[in-house]
Design a protein around this motif. Structure first.
Motif, PDB file in Angstrom:
ATOM      1  N   ASN A 150       6.392  12.099   4.914  1.00  0.00           N
ATOM      2  CA  ASN A 150       5.160  12.544   4.237  1.00  0.00           C
ATOM      3  C   ASN A 150       5.081  12.088   2.786  1.00  0.00           C
ATOM      4  OD1 ASN A 150       4.136  13.872   6.552  1.00  0.00           O
ATOM      5  ND2 ASN A 150       5.613  15.514   6.150  1.00  0.00           N
ATOM      6  N   ASP A 151       5.675  10.957   2.519  1.00  0.00           N
ATOM      7  CA  ASP A 151       5.547  10.326   1.203  1.00  0.00           C
ATOM      8  C   ASP A 151       4.205   9.570   1.159  1.00  0.00           C
ATOM      9  OD1 ASP A 151       6.028   8.308   2.993  1.00  0.00           O
ATOM     10  OD2 ASP A 151       7.727   7.441   1.945  1.00  0.00           O
TER      11      ASP A 151
ATOM     12  N   PHE B 203       3.488   6.499   1.348  1.00  0.00           N
ATOM     13  CA  PHE B 203       3.382   5.396   2.309  1.00  0.00           C
ATOM     14  C   PHE B 203       3.081   5.898   3.726  1.00  0.00           C
ATOM     15  CE2 PHE B 203       5.877   1.719   0.065  1.00  0.00           C
ATOM     16  CZ  PHE B 203       5.075   1.885  -1.052  1.00  0.00           C
ATOM     17  N   CYS B 204       3.282   7.205   3.965  1.00  0.00           N
ATOM     18  CA  CYS B 204       2.927   7.754   5.279  1.00  0.00           C
ATOM     19  C   CYS B 204       1.407   7.868   5.414  1.00  0.00           C
ATOM     20  CB  CYS B 204       3.596   9.112   5.496  1.00  0.00           C
ATOM     21  SG  CYS B 204       5.335   8.967   5.965  1.00  0.00           S
TER      22      CYS B 204
ATOM     23  N   HIS C  26       7.883   5.469   9.351  1.00  0.00           N
ATOM     24  CA  HIS C  26       8.489   5.855   8.073  1.00  0.00           C
ATOM     25  C   HIS C  26       9.926   5.327   7.951  1.00  0.00           C
ATOM     26  CE1 HIS C  26       9.513   8.455   4.648  1.00  0.00           C
ATOM     27  NE2 HIS C  26      10.623   8.738   5.296  1.00  0.00           N
TER      28      HIS C  26
ATOM     29  N   HIS D 167      10.450   4.749   2.694  1.00  0.00           N
ATOM     30  CA  HIS D 167       9.529   4.361   3.774  1.00  0.00           C
ATOM     31  C   HIS D 167       9.543   2.827   3.943  1.00  0.00           C
ATOM     32  CE1 HIS D 167       5.648   5.224   6.044  1.00  0.00           C
ATOM     33  NE2 HIS D 167       5.777   3.901   6.080  1.00  0.00           N
TER      34      HIS D 167
HETATM   35 ZN   LIG Z   1       6.734   7.682   4.831  1.00  0.00          ZN
END
Ligand SMILES: [Zn+2]
Length: 352
Positions: free
Chosen positions: A100-101, A103-104, A144, A194
Motif C-alpha cells: 500500500n505504498d 506505487f501500489c 508489489h 515496490h
Molecule cells: Zn506497492
C-alpha cells in the motif's frame, strides 16, 4: 568442477588459436598473499577458513580486460566459500510491510510524464519525481513484491519500457540514447521496495560506460578486424564460462563489476526476456535477493549498432550493513570478487 583459481591452467591448455584469441582480450596472472597467523587466533582462523595454512598463503588471481581496462581480483579464501543462501533478514515480511505504498496506486499517487503514461498488462509508466536526467521514467510493476517475477511479467515490463522509450523518442528525436535499469531492493540502490524498472534517455551522447564500450569495441575492430562482442563471448565459451541459447549468448563475466556478474548478449531486446528470467531464477536459487539489471541499447537513429548488452549483478546480502563497493571499486577500478564465475555459470545452466 572448474574453479577460477585454476584459470591460468585452463588458459595454458587452450589450443594455439584459442589461446591467441583469449589473449587478445584477457590477461590472467596468479599471485600469493603471505602472512603469519599468531597462535592466539589460530583456532578462530581454522574454524573460519578451514585451516591456518590456507590463510597464511592465499592464492590470488587477477584478470584484466586489455581492451576495456575492466579488471577483477579473485581471492582463494573468498572464492572458496560456499554460496551463502542464508539471508538472515526476513525479506518477505519486510516487503509485505511496505504494501500500500504510492506505487501500489500509481494512477493517483505517482506523477505522469507530460505525454501521459504507457501501459502494459502488468506494469504502467510514471515520471520519476526527482529526475536523474530530463527524461527519466519509471516502469511500475503491478505486483508489489519485486521478487515475485515471472517470464510473462518480465516480458511485460520490458515491453512497457520499450514503449516508453519509443514515445519519448517520437516526441523528442534528439533524445536517442536509451538505457533501462532495474534496481531490486535496497542494496542495489533502490529507494522504493515496490518492484520497478527505470528508463532514461540521453541526448548528444550515450551514458558514460556505453560510450566507453563503443570506443573500445571500435578500437578492437580496428586492431583485429573482428567484432569485439563475438570475441568476448568466444573467450568465455572456450574457457567454459559461456553458452548460446537461441539468439542469446550468456556468459559469467571474467572481469565482473561485482559478485556473480552475468552478461547476456542479445540481438534484440524483445528476444531477451526469457533469458533474463532464467538467469534471475538461477540467482534467486543462489540466494540473491538484491541485484541490478542494466540494459545497454543502441541509439534509436541507428547511428551505430551494438548487440543489446544486458548486465546482471548481485549486490550482496540484504542483512549486511556494509556496501559491496569500497575504495577498490569506486576509485581503483579493480573489483574485489568473492564469487566464482564457474559456479555461477553451472547454476545458470541448470535453468536452461
Ligand atoms: Zn506497492
Amino acid at each position: 568442477m572448474k574453479n577460477i583459481l585454476s584459470l591460468l591452467d585452463y588458459v595454458h591448455s587452450l589450443s594455439k588459436t584459442d589461446k591467441e584469441l583469449f589473449s587478445r582480450i584477457y590477461s590472467v596472472s596468479g599471485d600469493l598473499g603471505l602472512l603469519k597467523v599468531p597462535k592466539d587466533i589460530q583456532p578462530w582462523v581454522s574454524s573460519k577458513f578451514g585451516s591456518v595454512e590456507v590463510v597464511e598463503s592465499q592464492k590470488i588471481i587477477r584478470v584484466d580486460n586489455r581492451i576495456t581496462f575492466e579488471s577483477s581480483l579473485f581471492n582463494q579464501l573468498r572464492a572458496k566459500r560456499p554460496i551463502d543462501t542464508n539471508n538472515k533478514t526476513d525479506v518477505e515480511s519486510l516487503i509485505k510491510k511496505t504494501e500500500n505504498d504510492p506505487f501500489c496506486k500509481p494512477l493517483t499517487n505517482t506523477p505522469r510524464d507530460s505525454f501521459g503514461r504507457v501501459k502494459g498488462k502488468q506494469s504502467i509508466s510514471a515520471s520519476n519525481i526527482a529526475k536523474y536526467d530530463s527524461h527519466h521514467g519509471l516502469i511500475i510493476f503491478k505486483e508489489h513484491n519485486p521478487l515475485k517475477f515471472s517470464l510473462s511479467s518480465i516480458k511485460d515490463y520490458l515491453e512497457t519500457a520499450q514503449k516508453w522509450i519509443n514515445k519519448v523518442y517520437k516526441l523528442n528525436p534528439e533524445r536517442k540514447f536509451p538505457f533501462i535499469m532495474w534496481n531490486c531492493l535496497w542494496k542495489s540502490g533502490a529507494s522504493i521496495i515496490h518492484g520497478h524498472m527505470q528508463t532514461v534517455m540521453a541526448k548528444e551522447k550515450h551514458y558514460g560506460n556505453i560510450e566507453k564500450l563503443k570506443m573500445f569495441s571500435d578500437v578492437y575492430t580496428d586492431l583485429f578486424k573482428a567484432d569485439y562482442f563475438n570475441d568476448l563471448f568466444k573467450c568465455h565459451e572456450i574457457i567454459g564460462l559461456g553458452f548460446k541459447k537461441g539468439k542469446n549468448k550468456v556468459l559469467a563475466h571474467l572481469t565482473p563489476i561485482k559478485d556473480k556478474e552475468t552478461i547476456i548478449i542479445a540481438k534484440e531486446l524483445n528476444d531477451s526476456s526469457k533469458t533474463i528470467y532464467k538467469v534471475l531464477k538461477a540467482y534467486m536459487k543462489m540466494g540473491v535477493r538484491s541485484f541490478n539489471v542494466g540494459i545497454y541499447l543502441n541509439p534509436l537513429d541507428n547511428s551505430w549498432k551494438f548487440p543489446v548488452i544486458i548486465r546482471i549483478v548481485d549486490r550482496g546480502n540484504l542483512s549486511d550493513n556494509t556496501t559491496d563497493f569500497g575504495g577498490m571499486e569506486v576509485f581503483a577500478g579493480t573489483s574485489i570478487i568473492s564469487s566464482d564465475p564457474f559456479k555461477i555459470i553451472n547454476n545458470i545452466k541448470k535453468e536452461f
